[in-house]
Design a protein around this motif. Structure first.
Motif, mmCIF file in Angstrom:
data_model
loop_
_atom_site.group_PDB
_atom_site.id
_atom_site.type_symbol
_atom_site.label_atom_id
_atom_site.label_comp_id
_atom_site.label_asym_id
_atom_site.label_seq_id
_atom_site.Cartn_x
_atom_site.Cartn_y
_atom_site.Cartn_z
ATOM 1 N N LYS A 6 0.829 -1.204 0.000
ATOM 2 C CA LYS A 6 0.000 0.000 0.000
ATOM 3 C C LYS A 6 0.868 1.260 0.000
ATOM 4 C CE LYS A 6 -2.286 0.653 3.844
ATOM 5 N NZ LYS A 6 -3.312 0.776 4.898
ATOM 6 N N THR A 7 1.867 1.296 0.864
ATOM 7 C CA THR A 7 2.752 2.465 0.949
ATOM 8 C C THR A 7 3.597 2.604 -0.306
ATOM 9 O OG1 THR A 7 2.799 2.324 3.364
ATOM 10 C CG2 THR A 7 4.577 3.556 2.314
ATOM 11 N N GLU A 8 4.085 1.494 -0.823
ATOM 12 C CA GLU A 8 4.897 1.552 -2.039
ATOM 13 C C GLU A 8 4.089 2.114 -3.212
ATOM 14 O OE1 GLU A 8 7.640 -1.214 -5.003
ATOM 15 O OE2 GLU A 8 6.655 -2.145 -3.279
ATOM 16 N N TYR A 9 2.880 1.608 -3.409
ATOM 17 C CA TYR A 9 2.030 2.107 -4.489
ATOM 18 C C TYR A 9 1.698 3.588 -4.295
ATOM 19 C CZ TYR A 9 1.036 -2.479 -6.621
ATOM 20 O OH TYR A 9 1.114 -3.674 -7.287
ATOM 21 N N ALA A 10 1.416 3.967 -3.059
ATOM 22 C CA ALA A 10 1.096 5.372 -2.782
ATOM 23 C C ALA A 10 2.292 6.270 -3.089
ATOM 24 C CB ALA A 10 0.668 5.540 -1.330
ATOM 25 N N LEU A 11 3.485 5.838 -2.710
ATOM 26 C CA LEU A 11 4.684 6.629 -2.996
ATOM 27 C C LEU A 11 4.926 6.742 -4.501
ATOM 28 C CD1 LEU A 11 7.073 5.419 -0.160
ATOM 29 C CD2 LEU A 11 6.090 7.711 -0.423
ATOM 30 N N LEU A 12 4.684 5.659 -5.223
ATOM 31 C CA LEU A 12 4.838 5.705 -6.681
ATOM 32 C C LEU A 12 3.839 6.677 -7.307
ATOM 33 C CD1 LEU A 12 5.380 1.916 -7.484
ATOM 34 C CD2 LEU A 12 7.099 3.733 -7.539
ATOM 35 N N LYS A 74 7.662 19.955 0.199
ATOM 36 C CA LYS A 74 7.049 20.178 1.509
ATOM 37 C C LYS A 74 6.308 18.950 2.031
ATOM 38 C CE LYS A 74 6.549 25.166 1.202
ATOM 39 N NZ LYS A 74 5.595 26.283 1.224
ATOM 40 N N ILE A 75 6.297 17.878 1.270
ATOM 41 C CA ILE A 75 5.619 16.648 1.701
ATOM 42 C C ILE A 75 6.682 15.607 2.034
ATOM 43 C CG2 ILE A 75 4.038 14.794 1.049
ATOM 44 C CD1 ILE A 75 2.675 16.771 -0.871
ATOM 45 N N THR A 76 6.768 15.259 3.312
ATOM 46 C CA THR A 76 7.777 14.283 3.731
ATOM 47 C C THR A 76 7.235 12.863 3.589
ATOM 48 O OG1 THR A 76 7.108 14.200 6.060
ATOM 49 C CG2 THR A 76 8.698 15.926 5.432
ATOM 50 N N LEU A 77 8.167 11.935 3.483
ATOM 51 C CA LEU A 77 7.766 10.529 3.405
ATOM 52 C C LEU A 77 7.109 10.078 4.699
ATOM 53 C CD1 LEU A 77 10.709 8.878 1.460
ATOM 54 C CD2 LEU A 77 8.730 10.129 0.624
ATOM 55 N N LEU A 78 7.502 10.680 5.819
ATOM 56 C CA LEU A 78 6.883 10.343 7.100
ATOM 57 C C LEU A 78 5.396 10.700 7.085
ATOM 58 C CD1 LEU A 78 7.140 9.271 9.974
ATOM 59 C CD2 LEU A 78 7.745 11.593 10.697
ATOM 60 N N LEU A 84 -1.051 6.653 5.646
ATOM 61 C CA LEU A 84 -1.490 5.340 5.177
ATOM 62 C C LEU A 84 -1.488 4.273 6.257
ATOM 63 C CD1 LEU A 84 0.414 5.422 1.828
ATOM 64 C CD2 LEU A 84 -2.057 5.498 2.092
ATOM 65 N N GLU A 85 -0.455 4.288 7.059
ATOM 66 C CA GLU A 85 -0.293 3.217 8.044
ATOM 67 C C GLU A 85 -0.791 3.607 9.423
ATOM 68 O OE1 GLU A 85 0.620 0.337 6.959
ATOM 69 O OE2 GLU A 85 1.455 0.909 5.029
ATOM 70 N N LEU A 129 12.746 12.176 -3.677
ATOM 71 C CA LEU A 129 12.516 10.944 -4.437
ATOM 72 C C LEU A 129 12.625 11.201 -5.935
ATOM 73 C CD1 LEU A 129 9.502 9.020 -2.842
ATOM 74 C CD2 LEU A 129 11.911 8.468 -2.742
ATOM 75 N N ALA A 130 12.018 12.293 -6.391
ATOM 76 C CA ALA A 130 12.058 12.627 -7.820
ATOM 77 C C ALA A 130 13.493 12.872 -8.274
ATOM 78 C CB ALA A 130 11.191 13.852 -8.099
ATOM 79 N N GLU A 131 14.268 13.575 -7.469
ATOM 80 C CA GLU A 131 15.664 13.858 -7.824
ATOM 81 C C GLU A 131 16.499 12.589 -7.853
ATOM 82 O OE1 GLU A 131 16.840 16.897 -5.049
ATOM 83 O OE2 GLU A 131 15.603 18.418 -6.052
#
Length: 145
Positions: A6-12, A74-78, A84-85, A129-131
């Protein structure tokens, strides 16, 4: 610790939105799903959760779709993982009087792992992540003569 599907798909999906952020045009679910190989129905549920969490916004209409709610830097992975979790920053409050020394030591180590993981996730944004993706793509370019 393991990265959930779920988190992997959301990050993608968020990475895809971050890459198109400057276009200021919403992406449709089918576009994101096709680009990142995510099932449409599952992506729809993920984006609804991210919208409720304030990370994306939706736009209705013929040219509708999803956009990031704020800049990718401005959006952190945390924030994403927490949305999500449902991660809770506070340690669980158990009855401390019945704990053994061994269980207290294990809990201390687990709390340290949790804090370190949160610190790492807080240190990265969607822009990072994009960079990283872009620099990896540059390394993968091969020149043929």
């Amino acid at each position: 610790m393991e990265l959930s599907c779920k988190t992997e798909y959301a990050l993608l999906a968020l990475l895809e939105l971050a890459c198109h952020y400057s276009d200021n045009e919403p992406l449709q679910i089918r576009q994101i799903a096709a680009q990142q190989n995510i099932p449409d129905r599952y992506l729809e549920q993920l984006l609804a959760t991210l919208r409720r969490g304030g990370l994306v916004r939706s736009q209705r209409g013929a040219k509708g779709g999803y956009l990031l709610s704020r800049e990718p830097w401005k959006i952190t992975l945390l924030e994403v993982v927490s949305c999500l979790e449902g991660l809770d920053a506070k340690p669980s409050e158990n009855n401390n009087t019945s704990k053994t020394v061994e269980s207290a030591v294990v809990e201390e180590i687990w709390q340290e792992v949790h804090q370190t993981a949160n610190s790492v996730l807080q240190g990265y944004t969607l822009q990072d992540l994009a960079e990283k993706r872009d620099s990896r793509r540059q390394l993968d370019i091969m020149y043929y003569i």
